[in-house]
Design a protein around this motif. Structure first.
Motif, PDB file in Angstrom:
ATOM      1  N   LEU A   3     -30.827  32.527  36.891  1.00  0.00           N
ATOM      2  CA  LEU A   3     -30.477  31.116  36.766  1.00  0.00           C
ATOM      3  C   LEU A   3     -31.947  30.427  37.664  1.00  0.00           C
ATOM      4  CD1 LEU A   3     -27.411  33.007  39.051  1.00  0.00           C
ATOM      5  CD2 LEU A   3     -27.272  31.261  36.644  1.00  0.00           C
ATOM      6  N   ALA A   4     -32.037  28.995  37.351  1.00  0.00           N
ATOM      7  CA  ALA A   4     -32.899  28.431  38.129  1.00  0.00           C
ATOM      8  C   ALA A   4     -31.751  27.022  38.954  1.00  0.00           C
ATOM      9  CB  ALA A   4     -33.641  27.551  36.758  1.00  0.00           C
ATOM     10  N   HIS A   5     -30.280  27.223  39.202  1.00  0.00           N
ATOM     11  CA  HIS A   5     -29.512  26.471  39.711  1.00  0.00           C
ATOM     12  C   HIS A   5     -28.478  27.331  40.469  1.00  0.00           C
ATOM     13  CE1 HIS A   5     -26.463  26.756  36.546  1.00  0.00           C
ATOM     14  NE2 HIS A   5     -25.827  26.964  37.340  1.00  0.00           N
ATOM     15  N   GLU A   6     -28.021  26.529  41.421  1.00  0.00           N
ATOM     16  CA  GLU A   6     -27.805  26.528  42.087  1.00  0.00           C
ATOM     17  C   GLU A   6     -25.926  25.821  42.907  1.00  0.00           C
ATOM     18  OE1 GLU A   6     -28.499  30.693  44.508  1.00  0.00           O
ATOM     19  OE2 GLU A   6     -28.852  28.923  46.309  1.00  0.00           O
ATOM     20  N   TYR A   7     -24.393  25.537  42.442  1.00  0.00           N
ATOM     21  CA  TYR A   7     -24.166  24.703  42.649  1.00  0.00           C
ATOM     22  C   TYR A   7     -23.417  25.087  43.911  1.00  0.00           C
ATOM     23  CZ  TYR A   7     -26.086  21.697  38.995  1.00  0.00           C
ATOM     24  OH  TYR A   7     -26.416  20.583  37.877  1.00  0.00           O
ATOM     25  N   LEU A   8     -23.321  24.616  44.926  1.00  0.00           N
ATOM     26  CA  LEU A   8     -22.709  25.391  45.573  1.00  0.00           C
ATOM     27  C   LEU A   8     -21.281  24.531  46.146  1.00  0.00           C
ATOM     28  CD1 LEU A   8     -25.538  26.332  48.156  1.00  0.00           C
ATOM     29  CD2 LEU A   8     -23.889  27.895  46.362  1.00  0.00           C
ATOM     30  N   ILE A   9     -20.556  23.988  47.405  1.00  0.00           N
ATOM     31  CA  ILE A   9     -19.284  23.123  47.789  1.00  0.00           C
ATOM     32  C   ILE A   9     -20.423  21.588  48.353  1.00  0.00           C
ATOM     33  CG2 ILE A   9     -18.040  22.131  49.443  1.00  0.00           C
ATOM     34  CD1 ILE A   9     -17.049  24.221  47.963  1.00  0.00           C
ATOM     35  N   ASP A  10     -21.497  21.727  49.187  1.00  0.00           N
ATOM     36  CA  ASP A  10     -21.904  20.263  49.585  1.00  0.00           C
ATOM     37  C   ASP A  10     -23.218  20.356  49.002  1.00  0.00           C
ATOM     38  OD1 ASP A  10     -22.888  22.239  51.317  1.00  0.00           O
ATOM     39  OD2 ASP A  10     -21.793  21.258  52.733  1.00  0.00           O
ATOM     40  N   GLU A  11     -23.709  21.274  47.968  1.00  0.00           N
ATOM     41  CA  GLU A  11     -25.645  20.729  48.031  1.00  0.00           C
ATOM     42  C   GLU A  11     -25.236  21.280  46.607  1.00  0.00           C
ATOM     43  OE1 GLU A  11     -28.038  22.122  50.825  1.00  0.00           O
ATOM     44  OE2 GLU A  11     -27.888  24.845  50.107  1.00  0.00           O
ATOM     45  N   TYR A  12     -26.564  21.482  45.375  1.00  0.00           N
ATOM     46  CA  TYR A  12     -26.930  21.967  45.037  1.00  0.00           C
ATOM     47  C   TYR A  12     -28.789  22.882  45.131  1.00  0.00           C
ATOM     48  CZ  TYR A  12     -28.872  17.639  42.222  1.00  0.00           C
ATOM     49  OH  TYR A  12     -29.765  16.821  42.245  1.00  0.00           O
ATOM     50  N   ARG A  13     -28.845  23.455  44.634  1.00  0.00           N
ATOM     51  CA  ARG A  13     -30.261  24.331  44.491  1.00  0.00           C
ATOM     52  C   ARG A  13     -31.074  24.165  43.650  1.00  0.00           C
ATOM     53  NH1 ARG A  13     -28.647  28.189  49.014  1.00  0.00           N
ATOM     54  NH2 ARG A  13     -27.579  27.247  50.785  1.00  0.00           N
ATOM     55  N   LEU A  14     -32.035  23.810  43.248  1.00  0.00           N
ATOM     56  CA  LEU A  14     -33.420  24.422  42.182  1.00  0.00           C
ATOM     57  C   LEU A  14     -34.592  24.875  42.616  1.00  0.00           C
ATOM     58  CD1 LEU A  14     -33.067  20.252  40.171  1.00  0.00           C
ATOM     59  CD2 LEU A  14     -31.501  22.587  40.423  1.00  0.00           C
ATOM     60  N   GLY A  15     -34.359  25.652  41.961  1.00  0.00           N
ATOM     61  CA  GLY A  15     -35.879  26.420  42.054  1.00  0.00           C
ATOM     62  C   GLY A  15     -36.031  27.354  40.655  1.00  0.00           C
ATOM     63  N   ASP A  16     -37.580  27.282  40.688  1.00  0.00           N
ATOM     64  CA  ASP A  16     -38.417  27.905  39.616  1.00  0.00           C
ATOM     65  C   ASP A  16     -38.285  29.829  39.342  1.00  0.00           C
ATOM     66  OD1 ASP A  16     -40.864  25.800  37.792  1.00  0.00           O
ATOM     67  OD2 ASP A  16     -39.675  24.997  39.217  1.00  0.00           O
ATOM     68  N   VAL A  17     -38.151  30.316  38.452  1.00  0.00           N
ATOM     69  CA  VAL A  17     -38.222  31.746  38.707  1.00  0.00           C
ATOM     70  C   VAL A  17     -39.523  31.960  37.796  1.00  0.00           C
ATOM     71  CG1 VAL A  17     -36.916  33.593  37.370  1.00  0.00           C
ATOM     72  CG2 VAL A  17     -35.637  31.896  38.128  1.00  0.00           C
ATOM     73  N   ARG A  18     -40.283  32.553  38.695  1.00  0.00           N
ATOM     74  CA  ARG A  18     -41.550  33.193  38.096  1.00  0.00           C
ATOM     75  C   ARG A  18     -41.529  34.994  37.807  1.00  0.00           C
ATOM     76  NH1 ARG A  18     -44.697  29.330  38.164  1.00  0.00           N
ATOM     77  NH2 ARG A  18     -43.955  27.360  38.715  1.00  0.00           N
ATOM     78  N   ILE A  19     -41.860  35.166  36.468  1.00  0.00           N
ATOM     79  CA  ILE A  19     -41.523  37.165  36.803  1.00  0.00           C
ATOM     80  C   ILE A  19     -42.980  36.828  35.582  1.00  0.00           C
ATOM     81  CG2 ILE A  19     -40.436  38.563  35.249  1.00  0.00           C
ATOM     82  CD1 ILE A  19     -37.700  36.551  34.114  1.00  0.00           C
ATOM     83  N   GLY A  20     -43.455  37.541  36.410  1.00  0.00           N
ATOM     84  CA  GLY A  20     -45.026  37.977  36.759  1.00  0.00           C
ATOM     85  C   GLY A  20     -45.353  38.897  34.701  1.00  0.00           C
ATOM     86  N   ASP A  21     -46.489  39.631  34.517  1.00  0.00           N
ATOM     87  CA  ASP A  21     -46.658  40.536  33.892  1.00  0.00           C
ATOM     88  C   ASP A  21     -46.556  41.833  33.175  1.00  0.00           C
ATOM     89  OD1 ASP A  21     -48.228  38.488  32.568  1.00  0.00           O
ATOM     90  OD2 ASP A  21     -49.916  38.347  33.070  1.00  0.00           O
ATOM     91  N   GLU A  22     -45.955  42.275  32.714  1.00  0.00           N
ATOM     92  CA  GLU A  22     -46.055  43.280  32.121  1.00  0.00           C
ATOM     93  C   GLU A  22     -44.580  44.645  33.553  1.00  0.00           C
ATOM     94  OE1 GLU A  22     -48.610  46.034  32.319  1.00  0.00           O
ATOM     95  OE2 GLU A  22     -49.731  44.840  30.459  1.00  0.00           O
TER      96      GLU A  22
END
Length: 171
Positions: free
Chosen positions: A93-112
């Motif tokens: 997930l790169a988003h979360e929708y909550l009651i009074d806000e939503y949040r966005l954030g990059d997901v970074r998964i490394g090598d191996e």
């Protein structure tokens, strides 16, 4: 603390305002290509679909197993390094929708990185190179490189140094 941007909403909960935050046709297009990818047995075709149509960053020789579910609204915020495995039925997930806000954030998964089956990776998380995520883990915070984590709530089972020591003992 996860690295997310927060957006306050007024009146109805944030999910009711979804198409003010992401275009409807973008969600439809993403949904179609994600569903095709989830059932595609070819890892190369799946990576090509996701990189081409969803603008995800996926490194060379990275494998997204059957039924992996990338974020349908903001897949372009998902970055996966080379030679990693994302296990069966994992949700990123790169988003979360909550009651009074939503949040966005990059997901970074490394090598191996090895992510076990049925995991959920929340927005704003960074998983370091060489980390191992046990099956059915809720990844709600950053994972240090080389560590082995698992559970719900997620906890570090072995640090990178402990993992290296275990590998030496097994030889």
């Amino acid at each position: 603390m996860r690295k997310t941007e927060r957006y306050r909403v007024t009146s109805n909960n944030s999910l009711w305002q979804i198409y003010k935050t992401v275009p409807f046709l973008k969600v439809c297009k993403n949904f179609i290509f994600i569903q095709i990818g989830r059932y595609t047995p070819s890892l190369a075709v799946k990576s090509w679909l996701y990189k081409t149509f969803l603008r995800m960053e996926i490194g060379k020789h990275t494998a997204l197993a059957l039924m992996v579910m990338p974020d349908v609204m903001f897949p372009e915020k998902i970055h996966i390094g080379k030679n990693s495995i994302i296990g069966y039925n994992t949700t990123i997930l790169a988003h979360e929708y909550l009651i009074d806000e939503y949040r966005l954030g990059d997901v970074r998964i490394g090598d191996e990185v090895m992510v076990g089956a049925n995991c959920t990776i929340l927005p704003g998380v960074t998983i370091g190179d060489g980390a191992v995520i046990s099956a059915a883990t809720l990844v709600h915070e950053d994972v240090p490189a080389g560590s082995f984590v698992g559970g719900n709530p997620m906890r570090v089972i072995y640090t990178k140094e402990e993992m290296e020591q275990r590998q030496l003992q097994q030889k």
